[in-house]
Every structure is written in structure tokens, then in C-alpha cells.
Scaffold this active site. Structure first.
Site, PDB file in Angstrom:
ATOM      1  CB  CYS A   1      -6.517  -1.268   7.014  1.00 17.50           C
ATOM      2  SG  CYS A   1      -6.079  -1.438   5.262  1.00 17.50           S
TER       3      CYS A   1
ATOM      4  CB  CYS B   1      -0.932  -0.015   1.213  1.00 17.92           C
ATOM      5  SG  CYS B   1      -2.089   1.374   1.276  1.00 17.92           S
TER       6      CYS B   1
END
Length: 344
Positions: free
Chosen positions: A186, A90
């Protein structure tokens, strides 16, 4: 006046980064990335913090980009037997890739994040150093940054402690001042990675456990359900403690005693260096093979497709797919992806 767009996660660190930059006189706005279905609450908290601090705010819905750059490589890595770190995927593709490109298109000069790390320019090159708050240092997650990215990045938290960040947010009246740090990936808030992969449609590769002497210890639940160093959840009847020590492409999961987990040589690919472009000769350094442990002394040697780390003392549970990150004291040298290790 320099314009900075701060990536806001809905937590205290990115809010403190905004406060710090505003105090220095910069024009600051905030933005959050909506990346997955669980991110709506974080986006709302980030928006509330931005409103309380009186700054502009953007919300970028990049769920498609996140799936392509993070979730799909995460699933593919597990399918080939690796244990990946999706936060690094990410950071590379979104937080310091698409986010930076979008900020520049919107007319900002730089981006900032709440990462605990220090960036400086020395002898014509951008360098990264560990944070003043060594317990919160996040340089491990930033080894992949390029010189072009570092030139447009501001890291306000590098000289602050977590306690100072919370105090700043509390003084500003921000509700996130007491928010706990997130410990989970997440998009997998319950921490159940095998369960997530199954729900996402992954078909686990069948195979058998092999014991220390090569004996067949029975079928397992699928290669993707196990990681190097795992002891619990094996459901194997054995007379002593036994651990996952390796996984083979044919689906075999190898088991062994704790001492079989220690390795001195580790091969690393997809390597990025920060103080220099590439390694041309062996270099003494320290390296971390996962986020939390202390860096261990080693020699980094150039290899055909990356580097090889030769540690002074054997390291436990070297896990392909994780990041190996190199240091010279507080200076971040770079890092790459672990591909294999060798027992000695």
C-alpha cells in the site's frame, strides 16, 4: 445486540463483510485506518461505501504508528539482507492490534475484516481454516493471531466467493462492486521497492557479486536492491542464466544457477501456533514459503529458537524475512519468519 466494528479498506471485500453482518442482524459500523500519504483515496471510498450502507464510520489517523510498526521494520529488514512482508507487520501491530484495542475502548464487542478465512471454536480453542474460495484464501496473512484476538474477530468472507462478494456489493448499489483488487504494497504503489528505500534515505550497502565458483563478478548496486531468486536487473555478463542465491552480512550477493535455489531444510523463528501453544514433537504438515504457491509436504521439528521445516522435496528460492506458514489440510497450524535455509 452484538456490536461489530468492521475494518474497511475502501474495497469490495470489507464492504461485503458489512453487508453480510447487517443481514445477520448485528449492529455494524465501519472504520478505516489512514496509514500513509497514499491512503486518502481509499479512506474516501470506504466512507462513501459506509454512507451508502447507512452505517456509522470512523477514520483513524495512525500514520505515526504505521511508520513505527511497519515502515521502519521494513527498512531495517532490507538493510540486514532480508525480504520482509510488511502486510504481516501491519496485521500484527495495527489491524488486529491497535484497531482491536480501539474498537473495544469504543464499546464494540468484536471487530471484523474482509479477509477470506474461516474461524471456528473447537474443544475450547479458536481455530482458523482456509476459505471456501481457495483462490482468495488469506490465512497465510493471519498465522500470528492469538487466541485473545481470535475470540474478538469475525470473518464474514470465509464462506463467500469473490464473485458472491461483488454481486452483494452490486445489489446494494456500491461503486466498489467492480473495483479491482490491489496487488501492490500500500505504501509503495509503484512496486519499486529499491526506489522507495532510496527515496526514504536508505544508503545501500555496497559489495560484490560472487559467482558459482566464488569468482568475483564485479560490484553491485547495493545488497538491498536484490532478492533471492532474482534474475533480471543483475547486469552481470555470464554465459548462462544466473540468479541471486544468497546475501551475506558483509554485502556480498551470491549468484548461481537455478538448481542452487532449491533447499530442503528451512529454519523459522518468531513462531506462533494456533491449535496449540507450542510444538513439543515432530509434526507432519504442509507449509507455504510465500503467499501464492501451493503448500508442500514437510515435517516440522522443534528447534532451540523456533522450528525447522524439512520438506519432502526441495523448495525454490527460500527467502529470509518472508513468512513460512504451516497447515494440516485446511487447518491453519501457525507460522513464523524464515531466517535461513540449508542446501542438500
Amino acid at each position: 445486540m452484538k456490536k461489530i466494528l468492521v475494518g474497511m479498506s475502501g474495497g469490495v471485500d470489507s464492504a461485503a463483510a458489512v453487508l453480510s453482518l447487517k443481514a445477520e442482524g448485528y449492529h455494524v459500523d465501519g472504520a478505516t485506518m489512514l496509514l500513509h500519504p497514499y491512503g486518502g483515496g481509499e479512506a474516501q471510498e470506504a466512507r462513501r461505501s459506509a454512507q451508502a450502507m447507512g452505517i456509522g464510520f470512523y477514520e483513524f489517523n495512525w500514520q505515526g504508528a504505521f511508520r513505527a510498526a511497519v515502515i521502519e521494520p521494513f527498512q531495517a529488514a532490507y538493510a540486514r539482507g532480508d525480504t520482509p512482508n510488511p502486510c504481516i507487520f501491519c496485521n500484527r501491530a495495527l489491524k488486529f492490534g491497535l484497531f482491536l484495542d480501539t474498537a473495544l475502548e469504543l464499546g464494540y464487542d468484536s471487530i471484523a475484516t474482509g479477509h477470506y478465512a474461516r474461524a471456528t471454536r473447537e474443544h475450547g480453542r479458536w481455530l482458523l481454516y482456509t476459505a471456501r474460495d481457495t483462490k482468495k484464501d488469506q490465512t497465510y496473512m493471519l498465522y500470528h493471531l492469538s487466541q485473545a484476538q481470535l475470540a474478538r474477530l469475525v470473518l464474514p468472507m470465509g464462506d463467500l466467493t469473490k464473485e458472491e462478494a461483488r454481486a452483494m456489493a452490486a445489489q446494494a448499489g456500491l461503486a466498489v462492486s467492480s473495483k479491482r483488487d490491489s496487488q501492490d504494497i500500500c505504501f509503495i504503489p509503484d512496486g519499486d521497492y529499491p526506489g522507495y528505500l532510496r527515496r526514504a534515505g536508505a544508503v545501500f550497502q555496497p559489495g560484490h557479486f560472487l559467482g558459482p565458483q566464488g569468482e568475483d563478478l564485479g560490484p553491485h548496486q547495493g545488497m538491498e536492491a536484490y532478492t533471492i531468486g532474482q534474475r533480471r536487473g543483475l547486469d552481470v555478463a555470464y554465459g548462462s542464466r544466473i540468479y541471486v542465491v544468497g546475501k551475506d552480512p558483509d554485502g556480498t550477493v551470491r549468484l548461481g544457477p537455478d538448481e542452487a535455489l532449491y533447499q530442503r531444510r528451512v529454519t523459522v523463528q518468531d513462531v506462533n501456533f494456533i491449535p496449540f501453544d507450542r510444538l513439543t514433537a515432530p509434526l507432519r504438515a504442509q507449509a507455504k514459503l510465500r503467499y501464492s504457491p501451493q503448500a508442500a509436504p514437510c515435517t516440522i521439528e522443534p528447534a532451540e529458537r523456533g522450528v525447522e521445516l524439512i520438506f519432502d522435496t526441495p523448495q525454490r528460492a527460500v527467502t529470509p524475512g518472508q513468512a513460512a506458514v504451516f497447515y494440516d489440510g485446511p487447518l491453519l497450524l501457525g507460522g513464523g519468519t524464515i531466517t535461513a535455509g540449508a542446501w542438500e
